[in-house]
Design an enzyme around this catalytic site. Structure first.
Site, PDB file in Angstrom:
ATOM      1  N   LYS A 107      29.097 -12.322 -21.922  1.00 53.71           N
ATOM      2  CA  LYS A 107      28.236 -13.344 -22.526  1.00 53.71           C
ATOM      3  C   LYS A 107      27.808 -14.420 -21.536  1.00 53.71           C
ATOM      4  O   LYS A 107      26.921 -15.215 -21.840  1.00 53.71           O
ATOM      5  CB  LYS A 107      28.927 -13.944 -23.737  1.00 53.71           C
ATOM      6  CG  LYS A 107      29.144 -12.878 -24.806  1.00 53.71           C
ATOM      7  CD  LYS A 107      29.446 -13.459 -26.142  1.00 53.71           C
ATOM      8  CE  LYS A 107      29.454 -12.395 -27.219  1.00 53.71           C
ATOM      9  NZ  LYS A 107      30.656 -11.545 -27.171  1.00 53.71           N
TER      10      LYS A 107
HETATM   11  C1  LIG Z   1      30.782 -10.491 -28.031  1.00 52.39           C
HETATM   12  C2  LIG Z   1      31.570  -9.373 -27.498  1.00 52.39           C
HETATM   13  C3  LIG Z   1      31.322  -8.045 -27.904  1.00 52.39           C
HETATM   14  C4  LIG Z   1      30.304  -7.714 -28.951  1.00 52.39           C
HETATM   15  O1  LIG Z   1      28.988  -7.937 -28.519  1.00 52.39           O
HETATM   16  P1  LIG Z   1      27.814  -8.039 -29.595  1.00 52.39           P
HETATM   17  O2  LIG Z   1      26.600  -8.349 -28.799  1.00 52.39           O
HETATM   18  O3  LIG Z   1      28.202  -9.149 -30.514  1.00 52.39           O
HETATM   19  O4  LIG Z   1      27.760  -6.735 -30.293  1.00 52.39           O
HETATM   20  C5  LIG Z   1      32.041  -7.036 -27.311  1.00 52.39           C
HETATM   21  N1  LIG Z   1      32.996  -7.282 -26.406  1.00 52.39           N
HETATM   22  C6  LIG Z   1      33.286  -8.538 -25.997  1.00 52.39           C
HETATM   23  C7  LIG Z   1      34.361  -8.739 -25.017  1.00 52.39           C
HETATM   24  C8  LIG Z   1      32.581  -9.623 -26.523  1.00 52.39           C
HETATM   25  O5  LIG Z   1      32.866 -10.853 -26.115  1.00 52.39           O
END
Ligand SMILES: *Cc1c(COP(=O)(O)O)cnc(C)c1O
Length: 430
Positions: A107
């Site tokens: 993210k």
């Molecule tokens: C947020 C997150 C996900 C899921 O991603 P989405 O875009 O919400 O489907 C998967 N793995 C990790 C480690 C995350 O932080």
């Protein structure tokens, strides 16, 4: 290029306004009016391009001139200022490691890109923008780090009390400054519902300039396309299967978007934990949101994934077409832990629980399709999750900065799952 609401009632807006408002008033999601196609010159020569060039070329059509090229290139360069290595784990499975950024999860890219866009758009405006974000674990830290110290921006993070890991909690509660963290008595879906209510509250929005930093914001969502181009840049052979650990479905939706712009891929697998709304939908054609269930892969504990409508926009709602491109599976905690042990023992690779769900879904798919090969997205560093040590007895090497984090003091404000309390708090931010 403009952005329309997936609910079709709110007016079309520019990229700039989509970023500044986050969510249309009709509570749909913004979606680009056209999906551009990349040239063969771009797609055929990824290997020779820099990370910055790929990011810039990928995002430029979506920004549609709202940020001048020079500034956009600079924003892209700062956003992707770390590595995205593709690591062979087995003969047919590769890990695209997306955890080399400042908060050790994928993210960081979206949060860094969005904070810089917001900084660009806020320059010269005297108003404060309040950024609200609900987190299931990793978003909060990435947004806090990405927005910390950005002028004219106040960040408010909502996280479910007791439902994030120790490191995740420290990352989102220790920055201070323009970042305030609210600890909600509820789960992630409650946090997300409160944030969405705030964004749609006409009274609040007439007085507070509010936007979202969840993947509902196009500036968080769209740059996630970069990963898939970086994967292809390091790939040889026929188009891979992509297995994407999915919760709110932003990451996989951006992959499918990248594919529509020309990125070669043979299939996308949405790898889910016990929160299986989409796997059930693909089996039954009924979309039935449920309360989220707590699992080992907590950042994917989402019972009503916001971004799934974007996948329907991209692929169309023809069920047969949809199943052609997209597969979705649910992996239990037991199988996740077993996969972590197996991969560590057999291949000496430490998976985090989210990556393990992705690995497992891909391995199961390849068993049925032995002629194919694939990539799973390793979405977070194993050190972020207490369960890794419990399951494997080790968490591998600990990146720098983690020891520092443990020395910091947690600062958060507890609030009940009550919108009026959130609203009161948001008013106090102006
Ligand atoms: C947020 C997150 C996900 C899921 O991603 P989405 O875009 O919400 O489907 C998967 N793995 C990790 C480690 C995350 O932080």
């Amino acid at each position: 290029m403009h952005y329309f609401s997936t609910n079709r009632t709110s007016p079309h807006v520019s990229f700039r306004d989509a970023v500044l408002t986050g969510q249309p008033a009709d509570r749909g999601l913004y979606f680009p009016s056209e999906i551009p196609t990349h040239s063969v010159a771009f797609l055929g020569h990824l290997a020779g391009k820099s990370k910055e060039d790929i990011a810039f070329e990928t995002i430029r059509p979506f920004v549609a001139g709202d940020i001048d090229d020079r500034s956009l290139f600079e924003i892209c360069s700062e956003t992707v200022d770390f590595d995205f290595p593709l690591i062979g784990v087995t003969e047919s499975i590769w890990a695209l490691e997306l955890f080399h950024g400042p908060t050790l999860a994928f993210k960081d890219v979206g949060a860094r890109f969005m904070s810089r866009c917001l900084g660009y758009f806020s320059r010269g405006r005297n108003e404060k923008t309040v950024v609200i974000v609900a987190t299931s674990g990793d978003t909060g830290g990435a947004v806090a780090a990405g927005f910390h110290g950005v002028e004219n921006v106040e960040v408010v993070i909502l996280y479910p009390r007791g439902k994030v890991s120790k490191i995740q909690e420290l990352q989102l509660t220790t920055l201070g400054g323009n970042v305030t963290t609210l600890e909600l008595q509820g789960d992630f879906d409650d946090c997300q519902a409160l944030a969405k209510t705030a964004l749609a509250d006409v009274d609040l929005n007439s007085r507070v300039h509010l936007t979202s930093a969840n993947s509902i914001n196009v500036a968080r969502w769209l740059p996630q396309q970069f990963y898939y181009f970086y994967a292809l840049q390091q790939w040889e052979g026929s188009p891979p299967v992509f297995s994407v650990p999915s919760g709110n479905f932003g990451n996989i939706a951006s992959g499918i978007l990248a594919h529509t712009t020309g990125l070669p891929a043979s299939k996308f697998i949405a790898a889910c934990n016990a929160n299986d709304v989409v796997p059930r939908f693909l089996r039954t054609e009924h979309y039935e949101p449920r309360d989220s269930i707590a699992t080992l892969s907590n950042a994917m504990d989402v019972g009503n994934p916001s971004n799934f409508v974007r996948i329907l926009e991209i692929l169309g709602s023809d069920f047969v077409d949809l199943k052609e491109k997209l597969e979705a599976v649910s992996v239990s905690d037991e199988t996740t832990a077993e996969t972590m042990r197996h991969v560590y023992e057999q291949y000496d690779y430490i998976l985090d629980p989210h990556g393990a769900v992705g690995f497992r879904a891909l391995a199961d798919h390849l068993r049925e399709h032995p002629d194919q090969r694939g990539i799973f997205l390793e979405t977070a560093h194993p050190v972020k999750f207490d369960s890794v040590v419990e399951i494997l007895g080790t968490q591998g090497s600990v990146p720098g900065g983690i020891a520092e984090l443990y020395k910091k003091e947690k600062i958060s404000i507890e609030i009940p799952n009550d919108y009026s309390r959130l609203k009161e708090f948001l008013f106090s931010k102006i």
